[in-house]
Design a protein around this motif. Structure first.
Motif, PDB file in Angstrom:
ATOM      1  N   TYR A  85       0.854  -1.186   0.000  1.00 22.93           N
ATOM      2  CA  TYR A  85       0.000   0.000   0.000  1.00 22.93           C
ATOM      3  C   TYR A  85       0.888   1.232   0.000  1.00 22.93           C
ATOM      4  CZ  TYR A  85      -4.149  -2.723   1.282  1.00 22.93           C
ATOM      5  OH  TYR A  85      -5.183  -3.618   1.289  1.00 22.93           O
ATOM      6  N   ASN A  86       0.548   2.224  -0.796  1.00 23.11           N
ATOM      7  CA  ASN A  86       1.344   3.437  -0.889  1.00 23.11           C
ATOM      8  C   ASN A  86       0.859   4.466   0.127  1.00 23.11           C
ATOM      9  OD1 ASN A  86       3.354   5.049  -1.936  1.00 23.11           O
ATOM     10  ND2 ASN A  86       2.089   5.848  -3.582  1.00 23.11           N
ATOM     11  N   GLN A  87       1.791   5.078   0.837  1.00 16.82           N
ATOM     12  CA  GLN A  87       1.444   6.122   1.799  1.00 16.82           C
ATOM     13  C   GLN A  87       1.377   7.471   1.076  1.00 16.82           C
ATOM     14  OE1 GLN A  87       5.124   4.795   3.434  1.00 16.82           O
ATOM     15  NE2 GLN A  87       4.269   5.014   5.495  1.00 16.82           N
ATOM     16  N   ILE A  88       0.709   8.406   1.695  1.00 10.26           N
ATOM     17  CA  ILE A  88       0.668   9.744   1.115  1.00 10.26           C
ATOM     18  C   ILE A  88       2.049  10.397   1.156  1.00 10.26           C
ATOM     19  CG2 ILE A  88       0.031  11.092   3.152  1.00 10.26           C
ATOM     20  CD1 ILE A  88      -2.163  12.344   1.174  1.00 10.26           C
ATOM     21  N   SER A 149      -0.825   2.767 -10.661  1.00 10.64           N
ATOM     22  CA  SER A 149      -1.947   3.000 -11.557  1.00 10.64           C
ATOM     23  C   SER A 149      -2.752   4.187 -11.047  1.00 10.64           C
ATOM     24  CB  SER A 149      -2.846   1.767 -11.629  1.00 10.64           C
ATOM     25  OG  SER A 149      -2.141   0.702 -12.226  1.00 10.64           O
ATOM     26  N   LEU A 150      -2.988   5.128 -11.928  1.00  9.58           N
ATOM     27  CA  LEU A 150      -3.765   6.320 -11.598  1.00  9.58           C
ATOM     28  C   LEU A 150      -4.990   6.339 -12.504  1.00  9.58           C
ATOM     29  CD1 LEU A 150      -0.733   8.772 -11.540  1.00  9.58           C
ATOM     30  CD2 LEU A 150      -1.733   7.534  -9.609  1.00  9.58           C
ATOM     31  N   SER A 159      -3.658   3.639  -3.398  1.00 10.06           N
ATOM     32  CA  SER A 159      -2.749   3.218  -4.472  1.00 10.06           C
ATOM     33  C   SER A 159      -1.782   2.158  -3.945  1.00 10.06           C
ATOM     34  CB  SER A 159      -1.986   4.412  -5.054  1.00 10.06           C
ATOM     35  OG  SER A 159      -1.049   4.923  -4.152  1.00 10.06           O
ATOM     36  N   THR A 160      -1.386   1.278  -4.838  1.00  5.81           N
ATOM     37  CA  THR A 160      -0.487   0.177  -4.495  1.00  5.81           C
ATOM     38  C   THR A 160       0.592   0.063  -5.571  1.00  5.81           C
ATOM     39  OG1 THR A 160      -1.741  -1.501  -5.701  1.00  5.81           O
ATOM     40  CG2 THR A 160      -2.365  -1.115  -3.398  1.00  5.81           C
ATOM     41  N   PHE A 161       1.666  -0.607  -5.226  1.00  8.47           N
ATOM     42  CA  PHE A 161       2.692  -0.932  -6.209  1.00  8.47           C
ATOM     43  C   PHE A 161       3.348  -2.240  -5.801  1.00  8.47           C
ATOM     44  CE2 PHE A 161       4.922   1.493  -2.999  1.00  8.47           C
ATOM     45  CZ  PHE A 161       6.155   0.887  -2.881  1.00  8.47           C
TER      46      PHE A 161
END
Length: 185
Positions: A85-88, A149-150, A159-161
């Motif tokens: 999970y992507n952090q802000i 992905s946006l 958002s994830t990567f």
């Protein structure tokens, strides 16, 4: 004939749940200023992973029209990937980018002789968060930092990567005092 009770006995405590795990990546401390922050967050934000397959090579030998197989050297390890999970604040993603860029910057043709390697662990947990099995990869380095992905059509999504590490070797082992110590194989 086997019974349901015998089957249940083989799955002590209901078996291991595949969602009971944590991933720990030891980011290189000497080259990344935000390594401690990223490392602390990683354990909570890595939400999917796998235990890579550990393969042995084989030596096929022909004998009177048949092929006989002998164990060879261990095969090259598979790439290891986990989803995050992507952090802000982008702490984890930025640490991964800096890890890669410390080897060779995107706008350069020269860099360090070797990329700094590290260790990563996947710990399988029981229902009480006790570590019961550990998979450790050694001499790991960032091979790929996945796309973000946006999409204007996505709602209520974080958002994830994917992060992919290349490594030299891995070990899977039971944790001392866990019930998995009695497993043979």
């Amino acid at each position: 004939m086997s019974t349901i009770d015998q089957f249940r006995q083989k799955l002590t405590n209901g078996g291991h749940r595949s969602n009971r795990f944590r991933v720990i990546v030891d980011f290189p401390q000497n080259t990344l200023e935000n390594a401690p922050k990223a490392q602390e967050s990683f354990e909570f934000l890595a939400f999917a992973s796998t235990i890579p397959t550990l393969n042995m090579g084989e030596i096929p030998v022909k004998f009177r029209g048949r092929t006989v197989f002998f164990a060879g050297d261990p095969a090259d390890p598979e790439l290891w990937t986990c989803s995050v999970y992507n952090q802000i604040s982008f702490d984890i993603r930025n640490a991964c980018l800096r890890w890669r860029d410390n080897y060779i910057a995107p706008d350069s043709v020269t860099g360090r002789d070797l990329i700094e390697t590290s260790t990563a662990r996947i710990e399988m947990l029981d229902k009480n968060d006790k570590v019961i099995q550990k998979f450790t990869i050694y001499n790991a380095w960032v091979q790929s930092i996945g796309q973000l992905s946006l999409d204007w059509n996505t709602e209520n999504q974080i958002s994830t990567f994917d992060l992919t590490l290349r490594y030299d070797y891995a070990k899977e082992e039971p944790v001392a005092g866990s019930s998995s110590e009695t497993i043979e194989g």
